[in-house]
Write a protein that holds these residues in place. Sequence first.
Motif, PDB file in Angstrom:
ATOM      1  N   LEU A  93       9.895  -0.520   5.780  1.00 53.27           N
ATOM      2  CA  LEU A  93      11.023  -0.499   6.971  1.00 53.27           C
ATOM      3  C   LEU A  93      11.788   0.643   6.693  1.00 53.27           C
ATOM      4  CD1 LEU A  93      12.524  -2.005   9.456  1.00 53.27           C
ATOM      5  CD2 LEU A  93      14.043  -2.622   7.664  1.00 53.27           C
ATOM      6  N   ARG A  94      12.813   1.313   6.113  1.00 47.65           N
ATOM      7  CA  ARG A  94      13.209   2.554   5.300  1.00 47.65           C
ATOM      8  C   ARG A  94      11.993   3.972   5.859  1.00 47.65           C
ATOM      9  NH1 ARG A  94      16.655   3.792  -0.091  1.00 47.65           N
ATOM     10  NH2 ARG A  94      17.259   2.004   1.644  1.00 47.65           N
ATOM     11  N   ARG A  95      10.583   3.883   5.279  1.00 49.16           N
ATOM     12  CA  ARG A  95      10.001   4.496   6.330  1.00 49.16           C
ATOM     13  C   ARG A  95       9.793   4.801   7.657  1.00 49.16           C
ATOM     14  NH1 ARG A  95       4.603   3.141   2.393  1.00 49.16           N
ATOM     15  NH2 ARG A  95       6.474   4.032   0.724  1.00 49.16           N
ATOM     16  N   GLU A  96       9.333   3.641   8.204  1.00 47.82           N
ATOM     17  CA  GLU A  96       8.635   3.421   9.334  1.00 47.82           C
ATOM     18  C   GLU A  96      10.360   4.161  10.004  1.00 47.82           C
ATOM     19  OE1 GLU A  96       8.453  -0.267  10.715  1.00 47.82           O
ATOM     20  OE2 GLU A  96       6.657  -0.570   9.528  1.00 47.82           O
ATOM     21  N   LEU A  97      11.598   4.305  10.168  1.00 49.75           N
ATOM     22  CA  LEU A  97      13.180   4.403  10.377  1.00 49.75           C
ATOM     23  C   LEU A  97      13.248   5.763  10.195  1.00 49.75           C
ATOM     24  CD1 LEU A  97      15.056   3.402  11.877  1.00 49.75           C
ATOM     25  CD2 LEU A  97      16.311   2.994   9.165  1.00 49.75           C
ATOM     26  N   ILE A  98      12.544   6.587   9.320  1.00 48.40           N
ATOM     27  CA  ILE A  98      12.793   7.920   8.771  1.00 48.40           C
ATOM     28  C   ILE A  98      11.155   8.527   9.785  1.00 48.40           C
ATOM     29  CG2 ILE A  98      11.716   9.948   8.035  1.00 48.40           C
ATOM     30  CD1 ILE A  98      13.412   7.606   4.929  1.00 48.40           C
ATOM     31  N   VAL A  99      10.359   8.379   9.783  1.00 51.04           N
ATOM     32  CA  VAL A  99       9.351   8.269  10.774  1.00 51.04           C
ATOM     33  C   VAL A  99       9.725   7.985  12.185  1.00 51.04           C
ATOM     34  CG1 VAL A  99       7.052   7.929  11.959  1.00 51.04           C
ATOM     35  CG2 VAL A  99       7.175   7.991   9.377  1.00 51.04           C
TER      36      VAL A  99
END
Length: 112
Positions: A4-10
């Motif tokens: 979820l954090r990776r998707e948010l950063i992307v």
Amino acid sequence: MRSLRRELIVGIGAAVAIGAVSVLVPMSAASSTTVALETAARAVAVGIPVAVGLLAWRRPPFARFGRLLVVTGAAVLAVTLPLSDSALAYSTGRVAGWVVLAGLFCLVVSFP
């Protein structure tokens, strides 16, 4: 949680990149102050939905709606491309306008 954090950063990176290109291309090609003001107004008008989308993205029941809100907000900035003098940017912006209409429909349907 990590994905979820990776998707948010992307999502943040994509929104910033599309926004920067959509704002800088029309402003650099045009000499009129009204075009610059219109581009800045569109950027501000889209900044609020993108911020709300990023906030909703972090909450599991609203994650899908948040992602769609960020993507639609970034696409709305691409609609400013027809203000450019470049033929390619103009055509891309006009097509983006049609895509944004479809995105708005999906956004309304996906509201929780």
